[in-house]
Design an enzyme around this catalytic site. Structure first.
Site, short mmCIF file in Angstrom:
data_model
loop_
_atom_site.label_atom_id
_atom_site.label_comp_id
_atom_site.label_asym_id
_atom_site.label_seq_id
_atom_site.Cartn_x
_atom_site.Cartn_y
_atom_site.Cartn_z
N HIS A 1 5.37 -31.75 9.39
CA HIS A 1 4.82 -30.41 9.18
C HIS A 1 3.69 -30.42 8.15
O HIS A 1 2.78 -29.61 8.23
CB HIS A 1 5.93 -29.45 8.75
CG HIS A 1 7.03 -29.36 9.76
ND1 HIS A 1 6.82 -28.90 11.04
CD2 HIS A 1 8.34 -29.72 9.69
CE1 HIS A 1 7.97 -28.96 11.71
NE2 HIS A 1 8.89 -29.46 10.91
N ASP B 1 0.85 -1.20 0.00
CA ASP B 1 0.00 0.00 0.00
C ASP B 1 0.89 1.24 0.00
O ASP B 1 2.12 1.15 -0.11
CB ASP B 1 -1.04 -0.04 1.14
CG ASP B 1 -0.43 0.22 2.51
OD1 ASP B 1 0.80 0.39 2.62
OD2 ASP B 1 -1.20 0.27 3.50
N HIS B 2 0.26 2.40 0.16
CA HIS B 2 1.00 3.67 0.09
C HIS B 2 2.08 3.79 1.16
O HIS B 2 3.09 4.44 0.95
CB HIS B 2 0.01 4.84 0.21
CG HIS B 2 -0.85 4.76 1.44
ND1 HIS B 2 -1.93 3.90 1.51
CD2 HIS B 2 -0.78 5.37 2.64
CE1 HIS B 2 -2.49 4.02 2.70
NE2 HIS B 2 -1.81 4.90 3.41
N HIS C 1 8.53 -24.87 8.25
CA HIS C 1 7.52 -25.60 9.03
C HIS C 1 6.09 -25.34 8.56
O HIS C 1 5.27 -26.25 8.58
CB HIS C 1 7.63 -25.24 10.52
CG HIS C 1 8.86 -25.77 11.16
ND1 HIS C 1 9.08 -25.72 12.52
CD2 HIS C 1 9.97 -26.37 10.64
CE1 HIS C 1 10.26 -26.26 12.81
NE2 HIS C 1 10.82 -26.65 11.69
N THR D 1 2.20 -1.99 8.79
CA THR D 1 2.58 -2.99 9.79
C THR D 1 2.80 -4.37 9.21
O THR D 1 3.35 -5.24 9.88
CB THR D 1 1.46 -3.13 10.84
OG1 THR D 1 0.26 -3.54 10.14
CG2 THR D 1 1.21 -1.83 11.58
N CYS E 1 2.79 -3.47 4.02
CA CYS E 1 1.96 -2.28 4.31
C CYS E 1 2.62 -1.58 5.49
O CYS E 1 3.83 -1.76 5.71
CB CYS E 1 0.50 -2.64 4.54
SG CYS E 1 0.12 -3.64 6.00
#
Ligand code: RB5
Length: 147
Positions: free
Chosen positions: A133, A8-9, A98, A67, A65
């Site tokens: 796994h 995103d921006h 995994h 976060t 983004c």
């Protein structure tokens, strides 16, 4: 490999750095945007990259983004996607080995360029270990199939 990338921006500049880094590794990068600094909605780009990976057009995906969280949440709504948010390379390596994660996500407002490169390097260059796994991933898929 063919790698899908989206952002995103909040992550435009870091996306450019990571795209060049992955291309320098010798991979083909398909850039799903956004391509400008104008405010936009991260689910749009999370979905685009997720569909490219889930549909087999790309082998792996990278989402960035502010976060890394919102864009990964959107990607994880697409069937077959295992998008993992990581802020260091140990988790990035283990989520390939995994969890067979097929998308890595991180936050441009959380980590710096060098850490982002470490994460991407670990993610792209670690194979899935399979074995026990795979059984656990099959369990995740069963949950997904329940709707
Ligand atoms: C955009 O301001 C921000 O909300 C977004 O980049 C992301 O951090 C959401 O999870």
């Amino acid at each position: 490999m063919k790698i899908a990338i989206g952002n995103d921006h909040a992550a435009l500049e870091l996306k450019k750095v990571i795209k060049a880094y992955v291309e320098d590794m010798g991979h083909e990068v398909i850039d799903f945007g956004t391509h400008t600094a104008d405010s936009c909605d991260y689910p749009v780009y999370g979905e685009k990259v997720a569909r490219a990976v889930a549909g087999g057009e790309c082998d792996l995906g990278i989402l960035i983004c502010g976060t890394g969280i919102g864009i990964s949440l959107a990607a994880n709504k697409v069937k077959g996607i295992r998008a993992a948010v990581c802020s260091e390379s140990y988790s990035a390596r283990l989520t390939r080995a995994h969890n067979n994660a097929n998308i890595i996500a991180f936050g441009a407002r959380v980590i710096g360029e060098d850490t982002a490169k470490d994460i991407v390097n670990a993610f792209i260059n670690t194979p899935f270990e399979g074995g026990r796994h795979q059984r656990r991933i099959d369990m995740i898929t069963e949950i997904e199939n329940k709707g």
